[in-house]
Scaffold this motif. Structure first.
Motif, PDB file in Angstrom:
ATOM      1  N   CYS A  45     -85.357 -22.648  -2.304  1.00  0.00           N
ATOM      2  CA  CYS A  45     -84.524 -23.847  -2.494  1.00  0.00           C
ATOM      3  C   CYS A  45     -85.284 -24.893  -3.296  1.00  0.00           C
ATOM      4  O   CYS A  45     -84.732 -25.520  -4.207  1.00  0.00           O
ATOM      5  CB  CYS A  45     -84.099 -24.429  -1.150  1.00  0.00           C
ATOM      6  N   TYR A  46     -86.552 -25.100  -2.940  1.00  0.00           N
ATOM      7  CA  TYR A  46     -87.355 -26.075  -3.697  1.00  0.00           C
ATOM      8  C   TYR A  46     -87.385 -25.687  -5.176  1.00  0.00           C
ATOM      9  O   TYR A  46     -87.238 -26.530  -6.063  1.00  0.00           O
ATOM     10  CB  TYR A  46     -88.777 -26.130  -3.151  1.00  0.00           C
ATOM     11  N   ASN A  47     -87.586 -24.379  -5.439  1.00  0.00           N
ATOM     12  CA  ASN A  47     -87.683 -23.944  -6.835  1.00  0.00           C
ATOM     13  C   ASN A  47     -86.373 -24.174  -7.567  1.00  0.00           C
ATOM     14  O   ASN A  47     -86.354 -24.619  -8.709  1.00  0.00           O
ATOM     15  CB  ASN A  47     -88.093 -22.469  -6.896  1.00  0.00           C
ATOM     16  N   LEU A  48     -85.261 -23.897  -6.898  1.00  0.00           N
ATOM     17  CA  LEU A  48     -83.959 -24.094  -7.559  1.00  0.00           C
ATOM     18  C   LEU A  48     -83.634 -25.572  -7.723  1.00  0.00           C
ATOM     19  O   LEU A  48     -83.326 -26.048  -8.821  1.00  0.00           O
ATOM     20  CB  LEU A  48     -82.861 -23.397  -6.755  1.00  0.00           C
ATOM     21  N   PHE A  49     -83.718 -26.326  -6.629  1.00  0.00           N
ATOM     22  CA  PHE A  49     -83.331 -27.745  -6.694  1.00  0.00           C
ATOM     23  C   PHE A  49     -84.278 -28.544  -7.603  1.00  0.00           C
ATOM     24  O   PHE A  49     -83.863 -29.492  -8.251  1.00  0.00           O
ATOM     25  CB  PHE A  49     -83.276 -28.357  -5.294  1.00  0.00           C
ATOM     26  N   GLY A  50     -85.535 -28.121  -7.642  1.00  0.00           N
ATOM     27  CA  GLY A  50     -86.488 -28.817  -8.501  1.00  0.00           C
ATOM     28  C   GLY A  50     -86.103 -28.749  -9.970  1.00  0.00           C
ATOM     29  O   GLY A  50     -86.441 -29.635 -10.756  1.00  0.00           O
ATOM     30  N   GLN A  51     -85.368 -27.688 -10.332  1.00  0.00           N
ATOM     31  CA  GLN A  51     -84.943 -27.510 -11.731  1.00  0.00           C
ATOM     32  C   GLN A  51     -83.640 -28.235 -12.036  1.00  0.00           C
ATOM     33  O   GLN A  51     -83.222 -28.303 -13.186  1.00  0.00           O
ATOM     34  CB  GLN A  51     -84.722 -26.009 -12.025  1.00  0.00           C
ATOM     35  N   LEU A  52     -82.949 -28.709 -11.007  1.00  0.00           N
ATOM     36  CA  LEU A  52     -81.617 -29.304 -11.217  1.00  0.00           C
ATOM     37  C   LEU A  52     -81.745 -30.808 -11.458  1.00  0.00           C
ATOM     38  O   LEU A  52     -82.093 -31.555 -10.537  1.00  0.00           O
ATOM     39  CB  LEU A  52     -80.750 -29.123  -9.966  1.00  0.00           C
ATOM     40  N   PRO A  53     -81.402 -31.279 -12.650  1.00  0.00           N
ATOM     41  CA  PRO A  53     -81.495 -32.726 -12.895  1.00  0.00           C
ATOM     42  C   PRO A  53     -80.561 -33.528 -11.988  1.00  0.00           C
ATOM     43  O   PRO A  53     -80.781 -34.718 -11.763  1.00  0.00           O
ATOM     44  CB  PRO A  53     -81.060 -32.869 -14.370  1.00  0.00           C
ATOM     45  N   SER A  54     -79.512 -32.863 -11.450  1.00  0.00           N
ATOM     46  CA  SER A  54     -78.555 -33.577 -10.597  1.00  0.00           C
ATOM     47  C   SER A  54     -79.038 -33.677  -9.148  1.00  0.00           C
ATOM     48  O   SER A  54     -78.269 -34.053  -8.267  1.00  0.00           O
ATOM     49  CB  SER A  54     -77.209 -32.844 -10.627  1.00  0.00           C
ATOM     50  N   CYS A  55     -80.291 -33.354  -8.912  1.00  0.00           N
ATOM     51  CA  CYS A  55     -80.802 -33.340  -7.534  1.00  0.00           C
ATOM     52  C   CYS A  55     -81.839 -34.436  -7.304  1.00  0.00           C
ATOM     53  O   CYS A  55     -82.699 -34.685  -8.143  1.00  0.00           O
ATOM     54  CB  CYS A  55     -81.424 -31.970  -7.276  1.00  0.00           C
ATOM     55  N   GLN A  56     -81.740 -35.089  -6.154  1.00  0.00           N
ATOM     56  CA  GLN A  56     -82.789 -36.004  -5.691  1.00  0.00           C
ATOM     57  C   GLN A  56     -83.361 -35.440  -4.402  1.00  0.00           C
ATOM     58  O   GLN A  56     -82.657 -34.769  -3.637  1.00  0.00           O
ATOM     59  CB  GLN A  56     -82.215 -37.399  -5.407  1.00  0.00           C
ATOM     60  N   PHE A  57     -84.632 -35.678  -4.170  1.00  0.00           N
ATOM     61  CA  PHE A  57     -85.268 -35.275  -2.910  1.00  0.00           C
ATOM     62  C   PHE A  57     -85.538 -36.538  -2.105  1.00  0.00           C
ATOM     63  O   PHE A  57     -86.157 -37.474  -2.608  1.00  0.00           O
ATOM     64  CB  PHE A  57     -86.583 -34.539  -3.180  1.00  0.00           C
ATOM     65  N   LYS A  58     -85.080 -36.530  -0.885  1.00  0.00           N
ATOM     66  CA  LYS A  58     -85.203 -37.746  -0.055  1.00  0.00           C
ATOM     67  C   LYS A  58     -85.947 -37.377   1.234  1.00  0.00           C
ATOM     68  O   LYS A  58     -85.503 -36.499   1.983  1.00  0.00           O
ATOM     69  CB  LYS A  58     -83.782 -38.240   0.261  1.00  0.00           C
ATOM     70  N   TYR A  59     -87.069 -38.043   1.467  1.00  0.00           N
ATOM     71  CA  TYR A  59     -87.891 -37.728   2.646  1.00  0.00           C
ATOM     72  C   TYR A  59     -87.846 -38.862   3.652  1.00  0.00           C
ATOM     73  O   TYR A  59     -87.995 -40.038   3.284  1.00  0.00           O
ATOM     74  CB  TYR A  59     -89.337 -37.462   2.217  1.00  0.00           C
ATOM     75  N   VAL A  60     -87.687 -38.512   4.897  1.00  0.00           N
ATOM     76  CA  VAL A  60     -87.711 -39.490   5.985  1.00  0.00           C
ATOM     77  C   VAL A  60     -89.170 -39.696   6.399  1.00  0.00           C
ATOM     78  O   VAL A  60     -89.849 -38.742   6.798  1.00  0.00           O
ATOM     79  CB  VAL A  60     -86.880 -38.975   7.184  1.00  0.00           C
ATOM     80  N   ILE A  61     -89.621 -40.941   6.280  1.00  0.00           N
ATOM     81  CA  ILE A  61     -91.043 -41.247   6.495  1.00  0.00           C
ATOM     82  C   ILE A  61     -91.234 -42.057   7.773  1.00  0.00           C
ATOM     83  O   ILE A  61     -90.595 -43.086   7.980  1.00  0.00           O
ATOM     84  CB  ILE A  61     -91.602 -42.057   5.297  1.00  0.00           C
ATOM     85  N   GLN A  62     -92.180 -41.560   8.599  1.00  0.00           N
ATOM     86  CA  GLN A  62     -92.506 -42.265   9.844  1.00  0.00           C
ATOM     87  C   GLN A  62     -93.868 -42.937   9.776  1.00  0.00           C
ATOM     88  O   GLN A  62     -94.050 -44.034  10.268  1.00  0.00           O
ATOM     89  CB  GLN A  62     -92.522 -41.257  11.006  1.00  0.00           C
ATOM     90  N   ASN A  63     -94.844 -42.235   9.183  1.00  0.00           N
ATOM     91  CA  ASN A  63     -96.208 -42.779   9.189  1.00  0.00           C
ATOM     92  C   ASN A  63     -97.033 -42.246   8.016  1.00  0.00           C
ATOM     93  O   ASN A  63     -96.531 -41.456   7.206  1.00  0.00           O
ATOM     94  CB  ASN A  63     -96.895 -42.477  10.523  1.00  0.00           C
ATOM     95  N   GLU A  64     -98.288 -42.660   7.956  1.00  0.00           N
ATOM     96  CA  GLU A  64     -99.194 -42.307   6.853  1.00  0.00           C
ATOM     97  C   GLU A  64     -99.290 -40.797   6.634  1.00  0.00           C
ATOM     98  O   GLU A  64     -99.342 -40.341   5.497  1.00  0.00           O
ATOM     99  CB  GLU A  64    -100.612 -42.835   7.153  1.00  0.00           C
TER     100      GLU A  64
END
Ligand code: SF4
Length: 238
Positions: free
Chosen positions: A154-173
């Motif tokens: 999935c990372y490999n496919l979505f990484g190639q798609l300009p229409s994709c954003q990756f959003k990470y939920v961050i809790q700490n350092e």
């Protein structure tokens, strides 16, 4: 069953299809119709939609409404807004069932955003059928084992798609090191990676936002708020 969707059901028994404003990601602020689908393949400890998948706490008989896609389409059209956000749970578990609905709405001039946890490869729904992929892969802070939360294909496919954003939920350092490692490993473009504070109340969101905004400035990631929390708090169907 193909053409039928398992939609999340609100406490009043109605399907969780509602008109609101996109509160996260690069389309924040856009008025949209949300379609919340039931079931998920992960189990995040801080998940705010556990009623879509946690069958130890919730009864699927109460929480899931099986609807023909033409019925879903009718509900969606009723809002008069041509921006659809498909969310969950994990909506890509129902990708085969979604094809008909998405094709019809797309032909009707809709802009379609798909929110996904990035673990289900779009091999039924063609990536081009979706205008914007909002992929939110989970980190260790979610409590899901790596083998479940990180899907290299999935990372490999979505990484190639300009229409994709990756959003990470961050809790700490620690989460920041993990995101940096993933970005390096999968060669993700930093300008399509968003960091979003893990928060379910306004105060926590504001406190963590000030901290995270500085980190985004330093590392070049985009910052995402959770606008719906700021506007309405931890409320369902808004
Ligand atoms: S992937 Fe999303 S819906 Fe599934 S458990 Fe995690 S936060 Fe909840």
């Amino acid at each position: 069953m193909e053409g039928f969707l398992e939609v999340s059901r609100k406490p009043d028994g109605r399907p969780e299809i509602f008109h609101s404003i996109q509160g996260e990601g690069i389309n924040t602020g856009r008025p949209a119709v949300f379609l919340r689908l039931a079931r998920c393949n992960l189990a995040c400890v801080w998940c705010d939609t556990k009623y879509t998948w946690d069958w130890e706490r919730y009864d699927p008989g109460d929480q899931i409404l099986e609807m023909a896609s033409v019925e879903v389409e009718r509900e969606v059209l009723g809002f008069g807004c041509k921006y659809l956000v498909v969310t969950g749970g994990e909506p890509m578990l129902q990708q085969r069932r979604l094809i008909l609905l998405l094709k019809r709405l797309k032909n009707g001039g809709f802009y379609i955003e798909m929110e996904t946890n990035g673990t289900v490869l779009p091999d039924k729904v063609s990536p081009g059928l979706v205008d914007h992929w909002s992929v939110s892969p989970k980190l260790e802070n979610s409590g899901n084992p790596r083998v479940l939360r990180e899907a290299p294909a999935c990372y490999n496919l979505f990484g190639q798609l300009p229409s994709c954003q990756f959003k990470y939920v961050i809790q700490n350092e620690d989460d920041l090191e993990e995101v940096d490692g993933i970005v390096r490993k999968y060669h993700l473009p930093v300008e399509r990676v968003l960091l979003m504070p893990q928060a379910r109340t306004r105060q926590v969101l504001l406190d963590k936002s000030r901290w995270l905004a500085e980190i985004c400035k330093a590392r070049g990631y985009l910052f995402s708020t959770r606008l719906h929390i700021l506007l309405w708090g931890d409320k369902r169907g808004v």
